[in-house]
Design an enzyme around this catalytic site. Structure first.
Site, PDB file in Angstrom:
ATOM      1  N   ASP A   6       5.246   3.521  -2.383  1.00 56.59           N
ATOM      2  CA  ASP A   6       5.695   1.978  -2.659  1.00 56.59           C
ATOM      3  C   ASP A   6       6.280   1.355  -1.356  1.00 56.59           C
ATOM      4  O   ASP A   6       6.319   2.039  -0.171  1.00 56.59           O
ATOM      5  CB  ASP A   6       6.919   1.928  -3.707  1.00 56.59           C
ATOM      6  CG  ASP A   6       7.300   0.618  -4.114  1.00 56.59           C
ATOM      7  OD1 ASP A   6       6.358  -0.243  -4.456  1.00 56.59           O
ATOM      8  OD2 ASP A   6       8.416   0.245  -3.926  1.00 56.59           O
ATOM      9  N   SER A   7       6.384   0.040  -1.307  1.00 58.71           N
ATOM     10  CA  SER A   7       6.939  -0.586  -0.451  1.00 58.71           C
ATOM     11  C   SER A   7       8.246  -0.258  -0.130  1.00 58.71           C
ATOM     12  O   SER A   7       8.961  -0.745   1.091  1.00 58.71           O
ATOM     13  CB  SER A   7       6.773  -2.260  -0.542  1.00 58.71           C
ATOM     14  OG  SER A   7       7.669  -2.507  -1.662  1.00 58.71           O
ATOM     15  N   TYR A  38       5.515  -5.930   0.089  1.00 56.82           N
ATOM     16  CA  TYR A  38       4.187  -6.054  -0.057  1.00 56.82           C
ATOM     17  C   TYR A  38       3.551  -7.342  -0.670  1.00 56.82           C
ATOM     18  O   TYR A  38       2.338  -7.512  -0.371  1.00 56.82           O
ATOM     19  CB  TYR A  38       3.709  -4.614  -0.548  1.00 56.82           C
ATOM     20  CG  TYR A  38       3.583  -3.494   0.319  1.00 56.82           C
ATOM     21  CD1 TYR A  38       4.185  -3.513   1.464  1.00 56.82           C
ATOM     22  CD2 TYR A  38       2.966  -2.221   0.179  1.00 56.82           C
ATOM     23  CE1 TYR A  38       4.065  -2.266   2.359  1.00 56.82           C
ATOM     24  CE2 TYR A  38       2.901  -1.200   0.879  1.00 56.82           C
ATOM     25  CZ  TYR A  38       3.411  -1.248   1.997  1.00 56.82           C
ATOM     26  OH  TYR A  38       3.397  -0.164   2.738  1.00 56.82           O
ATOM     27  N   GLY A  39       4.241  -7.608  -1.650  1.00 52.53           N
ATOM     28  CA  GLY A  39       3.574  -8.750  -2.610  1.00 52.53           C
ATOM     29  C   GLY A  39       3.186  -9.979  -2.206  1.00 52.53           C
ATOM     30  O   GLY A  39       2.591 -10.799  -2.847  1.00 52.53           O
ATOM     31  N   CYS A  69       3.330   1.447  -6.967  1.00 51.35           N
ATOM     32  CA  CYS A  69       3.296   0.052  -6.469  1.00 51.35           C
ATOM     33  C   CYS A  69       2.035  -0.535  -7.101  1.00 51.35           C
ATOM     34  O   CYS A  69       0.994  -0.165  -6.725  1.00 51.35           O
ATOM     35  CB  CYS A  69       3.143   0.115  -4.792  1.00 51.35           C
ATOM     36  SG  CYS A  69       3.134  -1.486  -4.143  1.00 51.35           S
ATOM     37  N   ASN A  70       2.131  -1.759  -7.795  1.00 51.72           N
ATOM     38  CA  ASN A  70       1.075  -2.266  -8.272  1.00 51.72           C
ATOM     39  C   ASN A  70       0.199  -3.273  -7.374  1.00 51.72           C
ATOM     40  O   ASN A  70      -1.051  -3.291  -7.448  1.00 51.72           O
ATOM     41  CB  ASN A  70       1.563  -3.587  -9.316  1.00 51.72           C
ATOM     42  CG  ASN A  70       2.298  -2.807 -10.444  1.00 51.72           C
ATOM     43  OD1 ASN A  70       1.680  -2.530 -11.361  1.00 51.72           O
ATOM     44  ND2 ASN A  70       3.559  -2.726 -10.235  1.00 51.72           N
ATOM     45  N   CYS A 173       5.533  -5.229 -11.673  1.00 52.67           N
ATOM     46  CA  CYS A 173       5.998  -4.807 -10.231  1.00 52.67           C
ATOM     47  C   CYS A 173       6.943  -3.816 -10.440  1.00 52.67           C
ATOM     48  O   CYS A 173       7.892  -3.981 -11.387  1.00 52.67           O
ATOM     49  CB  CYS A 173       6.461  -6.014  -9.543  1.00 52.67           C
ATOM     50  SG  CYS A 173       7.751  -5.550  -8.001  1.00 52.67           S
ATOM     51  N   THR A 174       7.014  -2.558  -9.674  1.00 48.08           N
ATOM     52  CA  THR A 174       7.684  -1.629 -10.138  1.00 48.08           C
ATOM     53  C   THR A 174       9.179  -1.682  -9.647  1.00 48.08           C
ATOM     54  O   THR A 174      10.171  -0.964  -9.858  1.00 48.08           O
ATOM     55  CB  THR A 174       7.205  -0.216  -9.192  1.00 48.08           C
ATOM     56  OG1 THR A 174       7.038  -0.506  -7.818  1.00 48.08           O
ATOM     57  CG2 THR A 174       5.857   0.094  -9.801  1.00 48.08           C
ATOM     58  N   HIS A 175       9.437  -2.876  -8.826  1.00 50.09           N
ATOM     59  CA  HIS A 175      10.887  -3.328  -8.496  1.00 50.09           C
ATOM     60  C   HIS A 175      11.476  -3.862  -9.682  1.00 50.09           C
ATOM     61  O   HIS A 175      12.744  -3.748  -9.782  1.00 50.09           O
ATOM     62  CB  HIS A 175      10.841  -4.152  -7.362  1.00 50.09           C
ATOM     63  CG  HIS A 175      10.730  -3.629  -6.069  1.00 50.09           C
ATOM     64  ND1 HIS A 175       9.585  -3.159  -5.588  1.00 50.09           N
ATOM     65  CD2 HIS A 175      11.663  -3.454  -4.881  1.00 50.09           C
ATOM     66  CE1 HIS A 175       9.631  -2.673  -4.318  1.00 50.09           C
ATOM     67  NE2 HIS A 175      10.820  -2.881  -3.892  1.00 50.09           N
TER      68      HIS A 175
END
Ligand code: DGL
Length: 248
Positions: A6-7, A38-39, A69-70, A173-175
């Site tokens: 992931d970022s 990253y998004g 991470c999407n 978004c995984t965040h």
């Protein structure tokens, strides 16, 4: 070892669910905090960062990859995982969403994920999907902004969907699941009670199913920039402290 990418902290929301399914799996995690968020990057930038990230994980023993991470899932599907077998965010989610067939959902995600069209393709014929890319939200969560700030970024973005009716929201978004206590009240205030889907759940289950790994459950975390927020999150999610963190 199962590699998680992931970022930054977002992948921890997937990993924490994965641990429930696969407590004995060895995990090597890379959070590319130095390049986060990253998004808001271009597809070319994301592809290059994904290849570098996968390399970091492979060099540290990963034999399989979870794209937690999407924003990089499009690159992974296009081949950036190299030879590593992988699970990414959208295919397990599409499977899971079949229980909501025909319902109307709003995808909340980074601008890169929305622009990639990856969820619209995966969910075609499953649910009716509207999308909203939210600049700044993943970054605010990654860098430990206050709950008030995080809520206000979402509230401001949701004004674009005022008056819309949905059966549910997908946290694309995984965040976002990491900040659910701050985000959920804003979502309910905008749309009323509705389903809030965390794709991390089906992704974690799919990864545990795909990668049978029983190598003692050690977890090694690598980050590309020191981050108190990342370390604090790790401590909250895995309070027994049985892991290592290295800045690379
Ligand atoms: N957590 C990642 C995602 O699911 C990346 C967010 C970001 O770094 O912007 O898209």
């Amino acid at each position: 070892m199962i590699g998680f990418f992931d970022s930054g902290s977002g992948g921890l929301s997937v990993l924490s669910q994965f641990r429930k399914w696969a407590p004995e799996a060895g995990v090597v995690y890379f959070g590319d905090i130095n390049n986060a968020p990253y998004g808001e990057k271009t597809p070319e930038e994301l592809e290059a960062l994904t290849m570098l990230g996968v390399d970091v994980l492979r060099q540290r023993g990963a034999t399989a990859l979870v794209s937690a991470c999407n924003s990089v899932s499009t690159s992974i599907l296009a081949g950036a995982s190299g030879e590593l077998p992988f699970v990414e965010m959208t295919i397990p989610t599409a499977q899971y969403m079949k229980q909501f067939r025909g319902k109307r959902f709003l995808l909340l995600a980074t601008p890169a994920t929305v622009a990639s069209g990856i969820y619209s393709r995966a969910l075609e014929g499953v649910v009716m999907l509207d999308t909203l890319g939210i600049p700044g939200l993943a970054g605010a969560i990654e860098f430990g902004e206050s709950d008030e700030k995080v809520s206000s970024v979402l509230a401001e973005a949701l004004t674009q969907k005022a008056g819309e009716k949905y059966d549910g929201i997908i946290l694309g978004c995984t965040h976002y699941p990491l900040a659910l206590p701050a985000l959920a009240p804003v979502i309910y205030a905008s749309f009323g009670e509705l389903a809030v889907i965390d794709p991390g759940e089906p992704v974690a289950a799919a990864a545990a199913d795909a990668f049978k790994s029983e190598d003692g459950g050690a977890m090694r975390f690598y980050i590309s920039k020191e981050s108190d927020a990342f370390r604090a999150r790790l401590k909250a999610l895995f309070p027994d402290g049985s892991y290592t963190v290295e800045v690379i």
